[in-house]
Design a protein around this motif. Structure first.
Motif, mmCIF file in Angstrom:
data_model
loop_
_atom_site.group_PDB
_atom_site.id
_atom_site.type_symbol
_atom_site.label_atom_id
_atom_site.label_comp_id
_atom_site.label_asym_id
_atom_site.label_seq_id
_atom_site.Cartn_x
_atom_site.Cartn_y
_atom_site.Cartn_z
ATOM 1 N N ILE A 108 0.875 -1.175 0.000
ATOM 2 C CA ILE A 108 0.000 0.000 0.000
ATOM 3 C C ILE A 108 0.912 1.224 0.000
ATOM 4 O O ILE A 108 1.748 1.376 0.882
ATOM 5 C CB ILE A 108 -0.920 0.016 1.231
ATOM 6 C CG1 ILE A 108 -1.821 -1.217 1.226
ATOM 7 C CG2 ILE A 108 -1.733 1.307 1.280
ATOM 8 C CD1 ILE A 108 -2.585 -1.411 2.507
ATOM 9 N N LYS A 109 0.738 2.061 -0.990
ATOM 10 C CA LYS A 109 1.540 3.283 -1.119
ATOM 11 C C LYS A 109 0.743 4.481 -0.618
ATOM 12 O O LYS A 109 -0.494 4.517 -0.729
ATOM 13 C CB LYS A 109 1.929 3.522 -2.585
ATOM 14 C CG LYS A 109 2.876 2.492 -3.140
ATOM 15 C CD LYS A 109 4.234 2.699 -2.540
ATOM 16 C CE LYS A 109 5.274 1.866 -3.247
ATOM 17 N NZ LYS A 109 6.559 2.011 -2.628
ATOM 18 N N ARG A 110 1.452 5.471 -0.089
ATOM 19 C CA ARG A 110 0.828 6.715 0.331
ATOM 20 C C ARG A 110 0.061 7.309 -0.857
ATOM 21 O O ARG A 110 0.547 7.288 -1.979
ATOM 22 C CB ARG A 110 1.905 7.704 0.782
ATOM 23 C CG ARG A 110 1.342 8.989 1.333
ATOM 24 C CD ARG A 110 2.495 9.875 1.827
ATOM 25 N NE ARG A 110 1.980 11.036 2.470
ATOM 26 C CZ ARG A 110 1.634 12.158 1.836
ATOM 27 N NH1 ARG A 110 1.772 12.241 0.535
ATOM 28 N NH2 ARG A 110 1.153 13.187 2.506
ATOM 29 N N GLU A 111 -1.134 7.794 -0.582
ATOM 30 C CA GLU A 111 -2.066 8.376 -1.551
ATOM 31 C C GLU A 111 -2.773 7.332 -2.407
ATOM 32 O O GLU A 111 -3.538 7.679 -3.301
ATOM 33 C CB GLU A 111 -1.398 9.418 -2.459
ATOM 34 C CG GLU A 111 -0.869 10.615 -1.711
ATOM 35 C CD GLU A 111 -0.414 11.729 -2.630
ATOM 36 O OE1 GLU A 111 -1.058 11.952 -3.681
ATOM 37 O OE2 GLU A 111 0.585 12.396 -2.285
ATOM 38 N N MET A 112 -2.537 6.062 -2.144
ATOM 39 C CA MET A 112 -3.202 5.004 -2.908
ATOM 40 C C MET A 112 -4.703 5.014 -2.606
ATOM 41 O O MET A 112 -5.117 5.057 -1.455
ATOM 42 C CB MET A 112 -2.607 3.649 -2.536
ATOM 43 C CG MET A 112 -3.123 2.496 -3.317
ATOM 44 S SD MET A 112 -2.187 1.027 -2.785
ATOM 45 C CE MET A 112 -2.890 -0.170 -3.862
ATOM 46 N N LEU A 113 -5.506 4.992 -3.649
ATOM 47 C CA LEU A 113 -6.956 4.959 -3.513
ATOM 48 C C LEU A 113 -7.389 3.557 -3.107
ATOM 49 O O LEU A 113 -7.151 2.591 -3.818
ATOM 50 C CB LEU A 113 -7.602 5.352 -4.839
ATOM 51 C CG LEU A 113 -9.111 5.349 -4.904
ATOM 52 C CD1 LEU A 113 -9.689 6.287 -3.863
ATOM 53 C CD2 LEU A 113 -9.565 5.755 -6.283
ATOM 54 N N LEU A 114 -7.999 3.433 -1.915
ATOM 55 C CA LEU A 114 -8.370 2.133 -1.367
ATOM 56 C C LEU A 114 -9.854 1.966 -1.118
ATOM 57 O O LEU A 114 -10.402 0.886 -1.262
ATOM 58 C CB LEU A 114 -7.654 1.905 -0.026
ATOM 59 C CG LEU A 114 -6.150 1.781 -0.030
ATOM 60 C CD1 LEU A 114 -5.630 1.791 1.401
ATOM 61 C CD2 LEU A 114 -5.747 0.509 -0.741
ATOM 62 N N LEU A 115 -10.492 3.042 -0.680
ATOM 63 C CA LEU A 115 -11.826 2.930 -0.095
ATOM 64 C C LEU A 115 -12.824 3.856 -0.763
ATOM 65 O O LEU A 115 -12.471 4.888 -1.326
ATOM 66 C CB LEU A 115 -11.756 3.289 1.397
ATOM 67 C CG LEU A 115 -10.720 2.532 2.208
ATOM 68 C CD1 LEU A 115 -10.467 3.234 3.523
ATOM 69 C CD2 LEU A 115 -11.169 1.102 2.420
#
Length: 133
Positions: free
Chosen positions: A122-129
C-alpha cells in the motif's frame, strides 16, 4: 460544498457535502486530497496516508487522514473497500461495510486483511476505499 472542476473536486482543507434537503456533513481533509474521483462518482474516495506492507494473513489499521467535524444526526457513513482490490489481490476490509456514526469525530481508519499468499504493498495516496452517506 465540494466542487467539481474538470472531473475532479476542488481541493480545500475544509469541505461540506450537502445531501438530501438540509442534511450535511463537514469534513477535515488534512492531506487536501480530492474526495470525488470524477463528477459521476457515487462515493467519496479515501486514500492511505502512509506506506504499508500487508503480509499474508496479516491485519493492519490503515489511516485515511479524513476526520468528521459535523454530520447531521440522522446520517450514517458506510466505508467499502474498492472491489478490484479483493478480487485481484485477496485483500479485504474487516467489518465491511464500516459504519461511521453521526457522533464519530476521530480520523476514519479501516482494518485490512490479506488473505493471499503474497505481500500487498500500500503506497501513500493510494486509492483504497469508497465512502457513501
Amino acid at each position: 460544498m465540494i466542487k467539481i472542476r474538470d472531473g475532479r473536486c476542488k481541493r480545500n482543507q475544509w469541505s461540506s457535502y450537502e445531501a438530501k434537503g438540509i442534511k450535511r456533513i463537514q469534513i477535515r481533509d488534512g492531506q487536501e486530497w480530492c474526495f470525488y474521483e470524477t463528477k459521476n462518482s457515487a462515493c467519496f474516495d479515501l486514500r492511505s496516508t502512509k506506506d504499508y506492507i500487508l503480509q499474508p494473513m496479516q491485519r493492519i489499521l490503515v489511516s485515511t487522514g479524513i476526520s468528521i467535524d459535523f454530520i447531521d444526526p440522522d446520517l450514517v457513513g458506510h466505508i467499502y473497500l474498492k472491489s478490484g482490490i479483493a478480487l485481484k489481490y485477496g485483500v479485504v476490509a474487516f467489518n465491511s461495510p464500516g459504519i461511521i456514526d453521526a457522533d464519530y469525530k476521530d480520523e476514519i481508519k479501516i482494518i485490512l486483511m490479506n488473505y493471499s499468499k503474497e505481500d500487498y504493498i500500500i503506497k501513500r495516496e493510494m486509492l483504497l476505499l469508497k465512502w457513501d452517506l
